[in-house]
Design a protein around this motif. Structure first.
Motif, PDB file in Angstrom:
ATOM      1  N   ARG A  27       0.825  -1.201   0.000  1.00  0.00           N
ATOM      2  CA  ARG A  27       0.000   0.000   0.000  1.00  0.00           C
ATOM      3  C   ARG A  27       0.866   1.260   0.000  1.00  0.00           C
ATOM      4  N   THR A  31       0.962   3.891  -3.111  1.00  0.00           N
ATOM      5  CA  THR A  31       0.610   5.302  -2.870  1.00  0.00           C
ATOM      6  C   THR A  31       1.639   6.223  -3.500  1.00  0.00           C
ATOM      7  N   SER A 408      -7.119   5.476   1.552  1.00  0.00           N
ATOM      8  CA  SER A 408      -6.691   4.370   2.403  1.00  0.00           C
ATOM      9  C   SER A 408      -5.548   4.806   3.293  1.00  0.00           C
TER      10      SER A 408
END
Length: 410
Positions: A27, A31, A408
């Protein structure tokens, strides 16, 4: 400097702080790639990552990033989150971004060596009352924690760091059996030294491994699980070797004495534990505002539900609430990353300590206690992972359905 170099540097930092699991690692890298318009394919393992850039459908540059995963630099975890939050809002020039990331990677530890040594001692002393609620246990944990803190600082970043669980367990146990022999005879040496050794007990590693396996990340989960069991094995070998050298094989038997400390003292111990965690793991002092309530809340919830419905349900409820709260709080750009918020709860739920106690009791000839602790350990590892994962997933689902446009957790 190409934007791909920014993504590679983020991967290097994230990998070194990837104790939470490969999902969090992916993640963070995704990003950064999205913020800088880089299309990358990732192959992720706990200790290395392959990044391949794709441009107009063709394979471009590739990089392999390697780092031993760890959590001893929580200041870098927080700094990386701040960088990713800014990159999502308004990314800086790639050259400047690389300079900032290099500065984070090359920064000195937030706390000096003496403070980190003190932190390990406070970490051990604060944890001790939840193992054996006596003043003697807390005092022994503080003394042995100072020794363990010196070893942690001296081996950090050096070749001997991988053997720290063995050497630490051997030295601390030897001191416990010689200098503190009276207490060792009263409780058993494992219960006495466990708080000082908890800094290297891989509870977070085992929970992350179980979470990866439950999430279908079979290769990453298996690798991390093997590493976790190896670390536990090194600790057990160190303890058993020390009892052999000192001729105190009977000290492996456990005897839990009646508690001397009030419940308020035990709760105060968790505050001391949090201060020690901040110092030992190089966290920023501001995280105490979130860490102390999280740790005490997890402890109280686990203890309360356990009395009503048993240990498994207690761990499930406490772990789920911890995962949900850590995920929701960590999603805020100005608050600590989720890993920092969850870390204290990992130690409260004590996944690895039960395994150490079971193995040493079994090797010491206490078959009943050893098998019972090992059975509890085998049940606790997936329980903690399942509970925290469920809390994270449910809170993610709730946040995305009730707060439009929320990104997120970085």
């Amino acid at each position: 400097m190409p934007a791909f170099d920014v993504v590679v540097r983020v991967a290097q930092l994230a990998l070194a702080c990837s104790a939470e699991g490969v999902e969090s690692l992916e993640r963070s890298v995704s990003t950064a790639a999205s913020a800088y318009g880089v299309d990358v394919d990732l192959v992720v393992l706990p200790e290395q990552m392959l990044l391949t850039e794709r441009s107009s459908g063709e394979v471009g540059r590739a990089a392999v990033v390697r780092a031993a995963p760890g959590i001893f630099r929580l200041d870098q975890v927080a700094a990386l989150k701040r960088f990713l939050v800014q990159a999502q809002r308004q990314p800086v020039d790639p050259d400047e971004a690389c300079r900032r990331l290099d500065a984070i990677a090359q920064s000195r530890p937030r706390w000096p060596a003496w403070a980190r040594v003190l932190g390990v001692a406070l970490f051990a002393a604060g944890f001790a009352p939840s193992v054996v609620a006596t003043w003697g246990e807390a005092g022994a944990a503080a003394i042995l924690g100072l020794v363990m803190g010196v070893l942690v600082v001296l081996t950090a970043g050096r070749p001997l760091e991988g053997l720290l669980p063995f050497f630490g367990a051997f030295i601390v146990t030897t001191l416990g059996l010689t200098v503190l022999s009276g207490l060792a005879e009263r409780t058993g040496v494992t219960l006495m030294v466990l708080p000082a050794l908890f800094i290297v007990v891989p509870g977070d590693t085992l929970s992350a491994a179980a979470g990866e396996l439950l999430g279908g990340r079979l290769t990453a989960g298996t690798v991390r699980l093997v590493f976790g069991f190896l670390t536990l094995g090194l600790i057990v070998i160190g303890i058993v070797a020390a009892t052999g050298v000192t001729g105190n094989g009977d000290a492996l038997d456990e005897t839990l004495p009646p508690p001397e400390l009030s419940f308020v003292i035990v709760l105060a111990g968790w505050v001391v534990f949090c201060v020690g965690l901040v110092l030992a793991f190089n966290a920023e002092p501001g995280v105490l505002v979130w860490l102390v309530p999280g740790v005490i809340g997890t402890f109280l919830l686990q203890q309360g539900v356990t009395r009503l419905a048993g240990a498994v349900i207690g761990t499930l409820v406490a772990g789920a609430v911890l995962g949900a709260c850590g995920n929701l709080v960590g999603a805020h750009p100005q608050r600590p990353p989720r890993l920092i918020l969850l870390l204290g709860g990992f130690f409260v739920l004590t996944v690895g300590g039960v395994g150490v106690r079971g193995a040493t009791a079994l090797l010491g000839g206490d078959i009943v206690t050893g098998l019972q602790n090992l059975a509890d350990f085998a049940l606790q590892v997936p329980t903690v992972a399942l509970a925290i994962a469920a809390g994270v997933i449910l809170s993610d689902h709730s946040r995305r359905h009730h707060v439009p446009g929320v990104a997120s957790n970085a």
